[in-house]
Design a protein around this motif. Structure first.
Motif, PDB file in Angstrom:
ATOM      1  N   GLU A 150      -1.644 -14.629 -62.652  1.00 32.08           N
ATOM      2  CA  GLU A 150      -0.820 -14.504 -61.455  1.00 32.08           C
ATOM      3  C   GLU A 150      -1.191 -15.491 -60.354  1.00 32.08           C
ATOM      4  OE1 GLU A 150      -1.206 -10.385 -60.297  1.00 32.08           O
ATOM      5  OE2 GLU A 150      -1.103  -9.734 -62.387  1.00 32.08           O
ATOM      6  N   ILE A 151      -2.055 -16.460 -60.640  1.00 36.06           N
ATOM      7  CA  ILE A 151      -2.568 -17.320 -59.576  1.00 36.06           C
ATOM      8  C   ILE A 151      -1.786 -18.612 -59.386  1.00 36.06           C
ATOM      9  CG2 ILE A 151      -4.909 -16.407 -59.745  1.00 36.06           C
ATOM     10  CD1 ILE A 151      -5.702 -18.741 -61.444  1.00 36.06           C
ATOM     11  N   ASP A 152      -0.754 -18.849 -60.168  1.00 36.28           N
ATOM     12  CA  ASP A 152       0.001 -20.104 -60.044  1.00 36.28           C
ATOM     13  C   ASP A 152       0.523 -20.323 -58.626  1.00 36.28           C
ATOM     14  OD1 ASP A 152       0.159 -18.943 -62.811  1.00 36.28           O
ATOM     15  OD2 ASP A 152       0.896 -20.959 -63.230  1.00 36.28           O
ATOM     16  N   PHE A 154      -0.832 -19.780 -55.938  1.00 34.06           N
ATOM     17  CA  PHE A 154      -1.867 -20.099 -54.960  1.00 34.06           C
ATOM     18  C   PHE A 154      -1.978 -21.597 -54.696  1.00 34.06           C
ATOM     19  CE2 PHE A 154      -2.449 -15.875 -55.333  1.00 34.06           C
ATOM     20  CZ  PHE A 154      -3.701 -15.323 -55.529  1.00 34.06           C
ATOM     21  N   GLY A 155      -1.382 -22.426 -55.545  1.00 38.69           N
ATOM     22  CA  GLY A 155      -1.489 -23.866 -55.370  1.00 38.69           C
ATOM     23  C   GLY A 155      -2.596 -24.461 -56.214  1.00 38.69           C
ATOM     24  N   ALA A 156      -3.012 -25.677 -55.866  1.00 42.88           N
ATOM     25  CA  ALA A 156      -4.027 -26.396 -56.642  1.00 42.88           C
ATOM     26  C   ALA A 156      -5.402 -26.243 -56.001  1.00 42.88           C
ATOM     27  CB  ALA A 156      -3.658 -27.862 -56.750  1.00 42.88           C
ATOM     28  N   PHE A 157      -6.433 -26.316 -56.853  1.00 43.94           N
ATOM     29  CA  PHE A 157      -7.794 -26.088 -56.391  1.00 43.94           C
ATOM     30  C   PHE A 157      -8.705 -27.245 -56.788  1.00 43.94           C
ATOM     31  CE2 PHE A 157      -5.844 -21.963 -56.748  1.00 43.94           C
ATOM     32  CZ  PHE A 157      -6.257 -21.322 -55.585  1.00 43.94           C
ATOM     33  N   ASP A 158      -9.780 -27.410 -55.998  1.00 46.18           N
ATOM     34  CA  ASP A 158     -10.810 -28.391 -56.321  1.00 46.18           C
ATOM     35  C   ASP A 158     -11.823 -27.808 -57.301  1.00 46.18           C
ATOM     36  OD1 ASP A 158     -10.221 -30.638 -54.241  1.00 46.18           O
ATOM     37  OD2 ASP A 158     -10.235 -28.788 -53.057  1.00 46.18           O
ATOM     38  N   ILE A 159     -12.126 -26.517 -57.138  1.00 43.21           N
ATOM     39  CA  ILE A 159     -13.102 -25.833 -57.989  1.00 43.21           C
ATOM     40  C   ILE A 159     -12.602 -24.425 -58.290  1.00 43.21           C
ATOM     41  CG2 ILE A 159     -15.465 -24.936 -58.158  1.00 43.21           C
ATOM     42  CD1 ILE A 159     -16.422 -27.165 -56.389  1.00 43.21           C
ATOM     43  N   ILE A 160     -12.740 -24.010 -59.540  1.00 45.20           N
ATOM     44  CA  ILE A 160     -12.453 -22.628 -59.937  1.00 45.20           C
ATOM     45  C   ILE A 160     -13.701 -22.082 -60.622  1.00 45.20           C
ATOM     46  CG2 ILE A 160     -11.071 -21.140 -61.447  1.00 45.20           C
ATOM     47  CD1 ILE A 160      -8.688 -22.961 -60.931  1.00 45.20           C
ATOM     48  N   THR A 161     -14.056 -20.847 -60.305  1.00 41.59           N
ATOM     49  CA  THR A 161     -15.263 -20.248 -60.860  1.00 41.59           C
ATOM     50  C   THR A 161     -14.931 -18.984 -61.649  1.00 41.59           C
ATOM     51  OG1 THR A 161     -15.678 -19.030 -58.794  1.00 41.59           O
ATOM     52  CG2 THR A 161     -16.731 -21.171 -59.030  1.00 41.59           C
ATOM     53  N   LEU A 162     -15.675 -18.795 -62.743  1.00 41.17           N
ATOM     54  CA  LEU A 162     -15.564 -17.610 -63.607  1.00 41.17           C
ATOM     55  C   LEU A 162     -16.976 -17.107 -63.858  1.00 41.17           C
ATOM     56  CD1 LEU A 162     -13.118 -18.941 -66.366  1.00 41.17           C
ATOM     57  CD2 LEU A 162     -12.545 -17.207 -64.686  1.00 41.17           C
ATOM     58  N   ASN A 163     -17.394 -16.117 -63.114  1.00 41.29           N
ATOM     59  CA  ASN A 163     -18.752 -15.607 -63.265  1.00 41.29           C
ATOM     60  C   ASN A 163     -18.745 -14.319 -64.079  1.00 41.29           C
ATOM     61  OD1 ASN A 163     -21.658 -15.612 -62.566  1.00 41.29           O
ATOM     62  ND2 ASN A 163     -21.122 -13.732 -61.462  1.00 41.29           N
ATOM     63  N   HIS A 164     -19.195 -14.410 -65.323  1.00 42.80           N
ATOM     64  CA  HIS A 164     -19.211 -13.268 -66.241  1.00 42.80           C
ATOM     65  C   HIS A 164     -17.821 -12.621 -66.314  1.00 42.80           C
ATOM     66  CE1 HIS A 164     -23.609 -13.029 -67.114  1.00 42.80           C
ATOM     67  NE2 HIS A 164     -23.565 -13.914 -66.141  1.00 42.80           N
ATOM     68  N   VAL A 165     -16.843 -13.486 -66.549  1.00 43.44           N
ATOM     69  CA  VAL A 165     -15.432 -13.081 -66.628  1.00 43.44           C
ATOM     70  C   VAL A 165     -14.813 -13.504 -67.952  1.00 43.44           C
ATOM     71  CG1 VAL A 165     -13.138 -13.485 -65.625  1.00 43.44           C
ATOM     72  CG2 VAL A 165     -15.102 -13.086 -64.115  1.00 43.44           C
ATOM     73  N   LEU A 166     -15.141 -14.692 -68.439  1.00 41.42           N
ATOM     74  CA  LEU A 166     -14.469 -15.233 -69.621  1.00 41.42           C
ATOM     75  C   LEU A 166     -14.633 -14.319 -70.831  1.00 41.42           C
ATOM     76  CD1 LEU A 166     -12.818 -17.762 -70.478  1.00 41.42           C
ATOM     77  CD2 LEU A 166     -14.956 -18.697 -71.381  1.00 41.42           C
ATOM     78  N   GLU A 167     -15.786 -13.673 -70.946  1.00 39.07           N
ATOM     79  CA  GLU A 167     -16.022 -12.788 -72.090  1.00 39.07           C
ATOM     80  C   GLU A 167     -15.146 -11.539 -72.066  1.00 39.07           C
ATOM     81  OE1 GLU A 167     -19.292 -11.713 -69.060  1.00 39.07           O
ATOM     82  OE2 GLU A 167     -18.142 -13.482 -69.688  1.00 39.07           O
ATOM     83  N   ILE A 179      -6.082 -22.471 -66.357  1.00 38.96           N
ATOM     84  CA  ILE A 179      -6.935 -22.867 -65.233  1.00 38.96           C
ATOM     85  C   ILE A 179      -6.930 -24.378 -65.068  1.00 38.96           C
ATOM     86  CG2 ILE A 179      -9.358 -23.024 -64.526  1.00 38.96           C
ATOM     87  CD1 ILE A 179      -9.663 -20.155 -65.723  1.00 38.96           C
ATOM     88  N   ARG A 180      -6.974 -25.109 -66.173  1.00 40.02           N
ATOM     89  CA  ARG A 180      -6.954 -26.572 -66.097  1.00 40.02           C
ATOM     90  C   ARG A 180      -5.718 -27.074 -65.355  1.00 40.02           C
ATOM     91  NH1 ARG A 180      -4.851 -30.980 -68.553  1.00 40.02           N
ATOM     92  NH2 ARG A 180      -6.230 -32.803 -68.756  1.00 40.02           N
ATOM     93  N   ALA A 181      -4.571 -26.432 -65.607  1.00 40.76           N
ATOM     94  CA  ALA A 181      -3.326 -26.839 -64.958  1.00 40.76           C
ATOM     95  C   ALA A 181      -3.355 -26.576 -63.453  1.00 40.76           C
ATOM     96  CB  ALA A 181      -2.150 -26.103 -65.590  1.00 40.76           C
ATOM     97  N   LEU A 182      -4.214 -25.667 -63.007  1.00 43.60           N
ATOM     98  CA  LEU A 182      -4.301 -25.332 -61.587  1.00 43.60           C
ATOM     99  C   LEU A 182      -5.323 -26.177 -60.832  1.00 43.60           C
ATOM    100  CD1 LEU A 182      -4.248 -21.445 -61.936  1.00 43.60           C
ATOM    101  CD2 LEU A 182      -2.381 -22.890 -61.131  1.00 43.60           C
ATOM    102  N   LEU A 183      -6.107 -26.948 -61.563  1.00 44.52           N
ATOM    103  CA  LEU A 183      -7.116 -27.788 -60.922  1.00 44.52           C
ATOM    104  C   LEU A 183      -6.547 -29.157 -60.554  1.00 44.52           C
ATOM    105  CD1 LEU A 183     -10.257 -27.053 -63.111  1.00 44.52           C
ATOM    106  CD2 LEU A 183     -10.093 -26.707 -60.634  1.00 44.52           C
ATOM    107  N   LYS A 184      -6.993 -29.673 -59.438  1.00 42.87           N
ATOM    108  CA  LYS A 184      -6.629 -31.025 -59.044  1.00 42.87           C
ATOM    109  C   LYS A 184      -7.254 -32.028 -60.015  1.00 42.87           C
ATOM    110  CE  LYS A 184      -6.487 -29.778 -54.124  1.00 42.87           C
ATOM    111  NZ  LYS A 184      -7.084 -30.007 -52.778  1.00 42.87           N
TER     112      LYS A 184
END
Length: 324
Positions: A150-152, A154-167, A179-184
């Motif tokens: 649902e974050i599309d 929000f726009g584009a980001f310089d950094i995105i973090t996933l802390n103990h989330v991917l699993e 996520i790659r598509a949302l990064l600058k």
């Protein structure tokens, strides 16, 4: 003991359906079938509930079942503030003042609060309704309730973090591509996950229903590469084996992932050799008990004089700045 068997979910990394069964119980002793891909070493729960049931679990029940809380206690706020600074230290050299940062799976928002104090335009998204509400109402930081898809808006980001989330994600590869598509251009992704080869925990605690996948450094690196990232930095935590990878968005087409032909055998060798007998015959569990007791005393002393949770975080940040 492992057994070659069938799977209902193909490998999220390489697409193989060749797996071995490595466990039939979770940490509570309940039925949970866990398999490992014989081609690349990715580990996952198979079978598992529907996507809808999994998302309902994370939105309504996860924190209550695993943390026994709906809102963080003061000791959790203190603990998470210290951890936020540790996380920040891993990528601070690539973070510029004013950079847009998004924390996916932001929990109670303490990390977002800290990063905003440190100069980033930080925000977050968190599926748990009570924790995201706490972030907004108690910490006054922008953490929305929802899932990463649902974050599309929000726009584009310089950094995105996933802390103990991917699993915890149903389709990690698709999530990383999103996520790659949302990064600058040239943006960074920071991923922290538990290590499938962790040798500091009781082997019976390796698998539980909240962790849909388990990675080792090789499989996590390869997953990021397949999603269109390059490994910029990788560390394995000495004390608990957790994996941290700083990925950078690549302008080139996704590379062929690293050769993982021996990864399954490596993981099976590590976890097979580390039995419960070996664990309890070592100093590890007893040292952890002492460390946890000392940490509990430190946390209790640190939060005793505060009434406001924001003041706890500000005190941790002030101590961090005073140390340079």
């Amino acid at each position: 003991m492992t057994n070659r068997t069938a799977c209902s979910i193909p490998c999220n990394l390489c697409g193989s359906e060749s797996v071995e069964e490595i466990s039939l119980r979770d940490r509570e002793g309940r039925y949970l079938r866990t398999v490992i891909c014989t081609e690349c070493g990715l580990i996952w729960s198979d079978p598992r509930p529907s996507d809808e049931r999994i998302e309902h679990f994370y939105a309504k029940r996860y924190r209550k079942e695993y943390k026994r809380i709906t809102s963080p206690k003061k000791k959790h706020v203190y603990r998470h503030a210290k951890n936020a600074l540790k996380r920040y230290g891993f990528f601070r050299d690539v973070l510029k003042e004013g950079d847009r940062l998004l924390d996916i799976g932001a929990g109670n928002g303490v990390f977002v609060y800290c990063l905003r104090r440190l100069g980033a335009e930080a925000s977050g998204i968190e599926p748990d309704e009570s924790h995201s509400r706490y972030a907004r109402e108690e910490l006054h930081v922008p953490v929305e309730t929802g899932f990463s898809r649902e974050i599309d808006r929000f726009g584009a980001f310089d950094i995105i973090t996933l802390n103990h989330v991917l699993e915890h994600m149903i389709d990690p590869l698709a999530e990383l591509r999103h996520i790659r598509a949302l990064l600058k251009s040239g943006g960074f992704l920071v991923v922290d996950v538990p290590n499938a080869e962790d040798l500091r925990q009781d082997p019976k605690n390796r698998y539980h229903k909240a962790h849909l996948y388990a990675f080792n450094p090789g499989s996590l690196s390869a997953l990021g590469e397949k999603a269109g990232f390059r490994v910029f930095r990788r560390e394995t935590e000495r004390h608990n084996g957790n994996i941290s990878i700083l990925f950078r968005k690549s302008a080139e087409p996704p590379a062929a992932p690293s050769d993982l032909s021996g990864n399954c055998a490596r993981i099976l060798g590590v976890i097979g050799a580390y039995t419960r007998l070996r664990h309890f015959a070592s100093a590890i569990p007893y040292k952890k008990l002492l460390e946890n007791a000392a940490t509990a005393l430190e946390e209790q002393a640190a939060v005793r004089r505060f009434n406001c949770d924001r003041d706890i975080i500000d005190a941790v940040l002030l101590s961090h700045r005073s140390k340079g």
